[in-house]
Design a protein around this motif. Structure first.
Motif, mmCIF file in Angstrom:
data_model
loop_
_atom_site.group_PDB
_atom_site.id
_atom_site.type_symbol
_atom_site.label_atom_id
_atom_site.label_comp_id
_atom_site.label_asym_id
_atom_site.label_seq_id
_atom_site.Cartn_x
_atom_site.Cartn_y
_atom_site.Cartn_z
ATOM 1 N N GLN A 3 2.637 -53.907 -18.336
ATOM 2 C CA GLN A 3 2.969 -54.269 -17.469
ATOM 3 C C GLN A 3 3.911 -54.953 -16.630
ATOM 4 N N PHE A 4 4.414 -53.915 -16.391
ATOM 5 C CA PHE A 4 5.356 -54.037 -15.344
ATOM 6 C C PHE A 4 6.230 -55.496 -15.722
ATOM 7 N N ILE A 5 6.629 -56.024 -14.352
ATOM 8 C CA ILE A 5 7.705 -57.527 -14.699
ATOM 9 C C ILE A 5 6.798 -58.297 -14.914
ATOM 10 N N PHE A 6 5.627 -58.030 -15.606
ATOM 11 C CA PHE A 6 4.986 -59.087 -16.497
ATOM 12 C C PHE A 6 5.541 -59.703 -17.417
ATOM 13 N N ARG A 7 5.262 -58.768 -18.376
ATOM 14 C CA ARG A 7 6.291 -59.387 -19.371
ATOM 15 C C ARG A 7 7.614 -58.329 -19.606
ATOM 16 N N MET A 8 8.736 -59.184 -19.605
ATOM 17 C CA MET A 8 10.264 -58.619 -19.712
ATOM 18 C C MET A 8 10.723 -60.037 -20.451
ATOM 19 N N ARG A 9 12.235 -58.545 -21.357
ATOM 20 C CA ARG A 9 12.803 -59.415 -22.590
ATOM 21 C C ARG A 9 13.922 -60.230 -21.571
ATOM 22 N N GLU A 10 14.161 -59.517 -20.527
ATOM 23 C CA GLU A 10 15.226 -60.879 -19.905
ATOM 24 C C GLU A 10 14.244 -60.777 -18.955
ATOM 25 N N PHE A 11 15.048 -62.210 -18.988
ATOM 26 C CA PHE A 11 13.362 -62.659 -17.374
ATOM 27 C C PHE A 11 14.140 -64.377 -16.660
ATOM 28 N N GLU A 12 13.690 -65.100 -15.740
ATOM 29 C CA GLU A 12 14.061 -66.026 -15.095
ATOM 30 C C GLU A 12 13.054 -67.308 -15.401
ATOM 31 N N GLN A 13 13.244 -68.505 -15.760
ATOM 32 C CA GLN A 13 12.207 -69.855 -15.193
ATOM 33 C C GLN A 13 13.075 -69.613 -14.197
ATOM 34 N N MET A 14 11.699 -71.042 -13.821
ATOM 35 C CA MET A 14 12.037 -72.206 -13.008
ATOM 36 C C MET A 14 11.292 -73.572 -13.128
ATOM 37 N N GLU A 15 11.789 -73.923 -13.804
ATOM 38 C CA GLU A 15 11.380 -75.550 -14.941
ATOM 39 C C GLU A 15 11.965 -77.128 -14.212
ATOM 40 N N LEU A 16 10.463 -77.316 -14.466
ATOM 41 C CA LEU A 16 10.661 -79.082 -14.179
ATOM 42 C C LEU A 16 11.055 -80.073 -15.736
ATOM 43 N N GLN A 17 11.356 -80.646 -16.051
ATOM 44 C CA GLN A 17 11.505 -81.485 -16.857
ATOM 45 C C GLN A 17 10.849 -83.101 -16.184
ATOM 46 N N PHE A 18 9.807 -83.440 -16.338
ATOM 47 C CA PHE A 18 9.974 -84.514 -15.643
ATOM 48 C C PHE A 18 9.670 -86.025 -17.007
ATOM 49 N N PRO A 55 11.775 -91.811 -23.743
ATOM 50 C CA PRO A 55 10.356 -90.938 -22.832
ATOM 51 C C PRO A 55 9.704 -89.658 -23.303
ATOM 52 N N PHE A 56 8.846 -89.870 -22.648
ATOM 53 C CA PHE A 56 7.630 -88.513 -22.868
ATOM 54 C C PHE A 56 7.614 -87.949 -21.884
ATOM 55 N N VAL A 57 7.550 -85.843 -21.645
ATOM 56 C CA VAL A 57 8.130 -85.479 -21.406
ATOM 57 C C VAL A 57 6.832 -84.258 -20.608
ATOM 58 N N VAL A 58 6.685 -83.814 -19.774
ATOM 59 C CA VAL A 58 5.528 -83.457 -18.441
ATOM 60 C C VAL A 58 7.163 -82.358 -17.808
ATOM 61 N N GLU A 59 6.162 -80.854 -18.391
ATOM 62 C CA GLU A 59 6.878 -79.848 -17.864
ATOM 63 C C GLU A 59 6.473 -79.085 -17.065
ATOM 64 N N THR A 60 6.213 -78.426 -15.852
ATOM 65 C CA THR A 60 6.000 -77.347 -15.164
ATOM 66 C C THR A 60 7.378 -76.122 -15.522
ATOM 67 N N SER A 61 6.706 -75.233 -16.009
ATOM 68 C CA SER A 61 7.479 -73.952 -16.286
ATOM 69 C C SER A 61 6.924 -72.801 -15.643
ATOM 70 N N ALA A 62 7.893 -72.479 -14.959
ATOM 71 C CA ALA A 62 6.810 -71.372 -13.708
ATOM 72 C C ALA A 62 8.058 -69.477 -14.562
ATOM 73 N N GLY A 63 6.674 -68.989 -13.642
ATOM 74 C CA GLY A 63 8.367 -67.583 -14.381
ATOM 75 C C GLY A 63 8.535 -66.764 -12.733
ATOM 76 N N ALA A 64 10.201 -67.004 -12.420
ATOM 77 C CA ALA A 64 10.522 -66.349 -11.361
ATOM 78 C C ALA A 64 9.827 -64.793 -11.315
ATOM 79 N N ASP A 65 9.665 -64.585 -11.845
ATOM 80 C CA ASP A 65 9.583 -62.489 -12.047
ATOM 81 C C ASP A 65 8.058 -62.716 -11.463
ATOM 82 N N ARG A 66 7.322 -63.336 -12.768
ATOM 83 C CA ARG A 66 5.384 -63.334 -12.306
ATOM 84 C C ARG A 66 5.114 -63.533 -10.763
#
Ligand SMILES: Nc1ncnc2c1ncn2[C@@H]1O[C@H](COP(=O)(O)OP(=O)(O)OP(=O)(O)O)[C@@H](O)[C@H]1O
Length: 507
Positions: A237-252, A355-366
């Motif tokens: 599925q093309f750039i949906f599943r890559m071996r090198e990819f980019e994440q955009m993460e917030l740890q709150f 502290p406890f953590v709430v994470e949002t983790s998005a894939g830039a490529d997806r």
């Protein structure tokens, strides 16, 4: 401003994945890595238009996090980290996917993906309850680490290898997804380190550095965009599943006991962000995890309906104090925060806690792929009048102007009579603010087509009248309508259309 006649309405269709993959290559969005050597599986390069689009998407995420929230600050941690990081996070022992091989085709699959695909098939056939039971059973078996049970489920569901069409399967085994390498020049002195499989741990190990240096009080967040690496078993599925990819993460980071509210808050905020970015509400859905990761107390995916079905683009996880507590234990450095606020129940300060953590983790490529799939359209349009009338198909990318790689293309109508010089003047007056290009080659219709294909929202045409009254026509990509406007208004007009604030005010 004056308007030319309105073009006739057009019928549109969306693209298949194959259309989008070939469009991405042909128009400089995404190339297969090392293509001249027949490529490297699941690794891709972003071309001249792709890198602009991706940077714009990342900027929108970054600003939505750090600019819109006083209590979210950024970080850019290194890819390499101390190896104990990955012991503490659980990745050395537990970051694996269940894989299964077909003995006839010698192809390897993710056992959970085979089962998920089967469930999607049941759902498509209207057998919703059957799909749900299958997913629940899979979740139960994976949580119990019952790999023999997972294989049995594959057999019971009569899942066949898509290549050999047989059910001649090996046992299900766990496969660690981390890439490792060596640091140190001399082999004996060297030690094994990993390419980070997620950006999150770079944030956790810097929790106190950031909190203290940025003088943040809980609740606060740390945002990061960066590369991550996973040795995915199946690349498809093309750039949906890559071996090198980019994440955009917030740890709150939040006070223990408040994580439930923050989890709901970020769930809502992140879904809304995707909607205002242009992904329609009916193509987005939440999907609760059947199997929780070792660190998670609650987890949900935001899924987008790609041409190959609903798939995850972002994960939201309530991680508890798992990560900071683990790092505290292995590093032997306290990862505590002193909360001076008064607890109304005790009348005393909340005091020290992890502290406890709430994470949002998005894939830039997806996100890039979702944006491209959403923007890609084939339209049947009618042009000309009377005997000259013809129907044709135009392909265009209806990208939001804020993310489009090129904001405007400037065309002298002909290559003479001072028009190229005037176009150059306009180009020079806009290039400091926007990515604009100038094009002189080919008939005007062809030039419009080229810009439609890469999603340029505006084409500015310099014609005979321009030389007399300093006005130009602005042709709009989506409607094909043309507007006449003074050159002096172009900067404000484009600026308004591409400004991030138009997107952010809807958040
Ligand atoms: N191999 C990959 N290629 C591209 N993006 C990825 C990949 N793995 C994860 N991501 C992105 O990073 C985000 C957060 O990572 P997370 O670990 O939650 O993914 P995941 O649940 O392992 O994904 P999946 O179940 O699809 O493997 C995902 O929502 C996705 O957008």
């Amino acid at each position: 401003m004056s308007n030319a006649p309105k073009p006739a309405a057009a019928a549109t269709t969306e693209g298949t994945l194959a259309n989008i993959v070939s469009h991405a290559k042909e128009y400089g969005f995404v190339f297969q890595s090392s293509e001249i050597y027949d490529g490297l599986a699941a690794v891709y390069d972003y071309g001249p238009n792709g890198v602009e689009l991706k940077n714009n998407l990342k900027q929108l995420w970054w600003k939505a996090m750090t600019q819109l929230h006083q209590n979210v600050v950024g970080l850019d941690a290194a890819i390499f980290m101390h190896p104990l990081t990955w012991k503490a996070s659980g990745h050395v022992d537990g970051f694996s996917d269940p894989m299964i091989d077909n003995l006839d085709s010698k192809k390897r699959y993710r056992a959970d993906v085979l089962l998920e695909d089967k469930a999607a098939e049941h759902e498509k056939n209207g057998e919703i309850a059957r799909a749900e039971t299958l997913l629940a059973e899979m979740g139960r078996l994976l949580t119990a680490e019952d790999l023999a049970g997972v294989k049995q489920l594959i057999i019971d569901e009569q899942i066949l290898c898509p290549v050999s069409k047989t059910g001649n399967w090996t046992e299900v085994r766990q496969f660690n997804l981390m890439f490792s390498t060596q640091v140190g020049a001399v082999a004996e002195d060297s030690s094994q380190i990993y390419l980070r499989p997620e950006t999150a741990q770079g944030i956790f190990v810097n929790f106190l550095n950031v909190q203290k240096s940025a003088r943040q009080k809980v609740p606060f967040g740390i945002a990061q965009i960066g590369k991550a690496f996973r040795n995915e078993i199946v690349a498809r599925q093309f750039i949906f599943r890559m071996r090198e990819f980019e994440q955009m993460e917030l740890q709150f980071f939040v006070r223990p006991g408040t994580e439930g509210e923050w989890y709901e808050h970020w769930k809502t905020m992140r879904r809304r962000w995707h909607e205002v970015m242009g992904l329609p509400a009916d193509k987005l859905r939440f999907h609760d995890h059947e199997k929780l990761a070792h660190y998670a107390k609650a987890a949900v995916d935001i899924e987008y309906e790609f041409p190959f079905g609903f798939k995850e683009i972002e994960g939201i996880h309530s991680r508890g104090d798992f990560d900071l507590t683990q790092h505290q234990a292995l590093s032997k450095k306290k990862q505590q925060y002193f909360d001076a606020d008064i607890d109304p129940e005790t009348g005393k300060a909340y005091g020290n806690y992890v502290p406890f953590v709430v994470e949002t983790s998005a894939g830039a490529d997806r996100l890039f792929l979702a944006t491209l799939c959403q923007a890609y359209q084939e339209e049947t349009i009618t042009e000309g009048e009377g005997e000259q009338q013809q129907t044709k198909t135009r392909t265009l990318l209806r990208l939001h102007p804020a993310v489009a790689p090129i904001k405007a293309a400037i065309f002298p109508l002909v290559k003479k009579d001072g028009m190229p010089e005037k176009a150059t003047e306009i180009f020079n007056s806009l290039r400091h603010d926007f990515r604009v290009i100038m094009e002189e080659r080919d008939a005007i219709g062809k030039r419009y087509t080229r810009q439609d294909l890469i999603g340029t929202p505006f084409c500015i045409v310099v014609d005979g009248q321009t030389l007399e009254d300093d006005t130009v026509t602005v042709r709009h990509r989506d409607s094909r309508e043309q507007t006449r406007m003074p050159i002096s208004e172009l900067r404000g007009y484009i600026g308004e259309a591409v400004s991030f604030s138009r997107i952010f005010e809807q958040l």
